[in-house]
Design a protein around this motif. Structure first.
Motif, PDB file in Angstrom:
ATOM      1  N   GLY A   1       6.427  49.483  -3.048  1.00  0.00           N
ATOM      2  CA  GLY A   1       5.588  49.540  -1.886  1.00  0.00           C
ATOM      3  C   GLY A   1       5.828  50.456  -0.912  1.00  0.00           C
ATOM      4  O   GLY A   1       5.137  51.620   0.160  1.00  0.00           O
TER       5      GLY A   1
ATOM      6  N   CYS B   1       0.159  48.775  -3.829  1.00  0.00           N
ATOM      7  CA  CYS B   1       1.596  48.798  -4.940  1.00  0.00           C
ATOM      8  C   CYS B   1       2.144  47.547  -5.094  1.00  0.00           C
ATOM      9  O   CYS B   1       1.901  46.876  -5.204  1.00  0.00           O
ATOM     10  CB  CYS B   1       2.528  49.598  -3.653  1.00  0.00           C
ATOM     11  SG  CYS B   1       2.097  51.419  -4.351  1.00  0.00           S
ATOM     12  N   SER B   2       2.025  47.046  -3.417  1.00  0.00           N
ATOM     13  CA  SER B   2       2.495  44.883  -3.710  1.00  0.00           C
ATOM     14  C   SER B   2       1.882  44.214  -4.724  1.00  0.00           C
ATOM     15  O   SER B   2       2.187  43.606  -4.827  1.00  0.00           O
ATOM     16  CB  SER B   2       2.975  44.571  -2.049  1.00  0.00           C
ATOM     17  OG  SER B   2       3.473  46.082  -1.291  1.00  0.00           O
TER      18      SER B   2
ATOM     19  N   TRP C   1       0.192  47.746   0.610  1.00  0.00           N
ATOM     20  CA  TRP C   1      -0.238  46.481   0.124  1.00  0.00           C
ATOM     21  C   TRP C   1      -0.848  46.574  -1.003  1.00  0.00           C
ATOM     22  O   TRP C   1      -0.994  45.781  -2.046  1.00  0.00           O
ATOM     23  CB  TRP C   1      -1.720  46.298   0.918  1.00  0.00           C
ATOM     24  CG  TRP C   1      -0.768  45.786   3.103  1.00  0.00           C
ATOM     25  CD1 TRP C   1      -0.729  46.165   4.039  1.00  0.00           C
ATOM     26  CD2 TRP C   1      -0.302  44.487   2.454  1.00  0.00           C
ATOM     27  NE1 TRP C   1      -0.579  45.678   4.418  1.00  0.00           N
ATOM     28  CE2 TRP C   1      -0.138  44.711   3.946  1.00  0.00           C
ATOM     29  CE3 TRP C   1      -0.180  43.592   1.875  1.00  0.00           C
ATOM     30  CZ2 TRP C   1      -0.041  43.105   4.202  1.00  0.00           C
ATOM     31  CZ3 TRP C   1       0.423  42.519   2.628  1.00  0.00           C
ATOM     32  CH2 TRP C   1       1.200  41.900   4.025  1.00  0.00           C
TER      33      TRP C   1
ATOM     34  N   THR D   1       8.869  44.333  -4.773  1.00  0.00           N
ATOM     35  CA  THR D   1       7.452  44.879  -3.543  1.00  0.00           C
ATOM     36  C   THR D   1       8.622  46.553  -2.905  1.00  0.00           C
ATOM     37  O   THR D   1       7.285  47.254  -2.528  1.00  0.00           O
ATOM     38  CB  THR D   1       6.797  43.130  -2.984  1.00  0.00           C
ATOM     39  OG1 THR D   1       6.857  42.841  -3.884  1.00  0.00           O
ATOM     40  CG2 THR D   1       6.346  43.966  -2.268  1.00  0.00           C
TER      41      THR D   1
END
Length: 163
Positions: free
Chosen positions: A115, A147-148, A145, A111
């Motif tokens: 991210g 991408c996470s 957010w 992440t």
């Protein structure tokens, strides 16, 4: 406000950032003890190399400085010694290996790496709505957010985790 590097150099920096995903593979395939030793040793070596490069020691400037010197931000090459982002990423990997079960560690590190890469690239290119004293953008934060969330979905699928 720190001096900005060119977008091309930012792309190269973030490509190196994504290469750090090898640590996620390591977290999921190698026993915790070996990861702690590996990340800890690499962290110590990298800090020593960066310090040697800062002090202009020939061995270090001939290698580290030659390959990565152009990608460093101005504050990372100034009069006072300041670490680049690489030791911080290794320290994060070390902390993840020490503190969390391997799947949680892999998710956390993935992440952060994916991210941050997405947020930096989108924020630099298309970030119009500034936040955090003008240093960040809404567009970059939203990309982080998204991408996470995608990373989390991948791990949910990979490990058949409950939603």
């Amino acid at each position: 406000m720190p001096e900005q590097i060119s977008y091309r150099h930012e792309l190269l920096r973030k490509a190196i950032h994504l290469c750090s995903l090898w640590m996620v593979v390591s977290l999921t395939t190698i026993p915790r003890t070996w990861n702690v030793i590996l990340f800890g040793a690499l962290l110590l070596i990298l800090v020593a190399v960066e310090y040697g490069n800062h002090r202009k020691w020939r061995l270090f400037t001939a290698t580290y400085g030659r390959f990565f010197g152009r990608l460093l931000r101005a504050q990372e090459t100034g009069e006072t010694f300041q670490l680049s982002g690489a030791p911080h990423v290794l320290a994060a990997a070390l902390m993840c290996a020490l503190l969390f079960e391997y799947r949680i560690a892999a998710i956390a590190l993935s992440t952060m790496l994916i991210g941050d890469t997405g947020a930096a690239l989108v924020g630099r290119k298309w970030g119009k709505h500034k936040i955090n004293a003008g240093r960040k953008s809404v567009e970059g934060a939203a990309t982080f957010w998204v991408c996470s969330f995608c990373v989390l979905l991948c791990f949910v699928w990979l490990y058949a985790l409950p939603i």
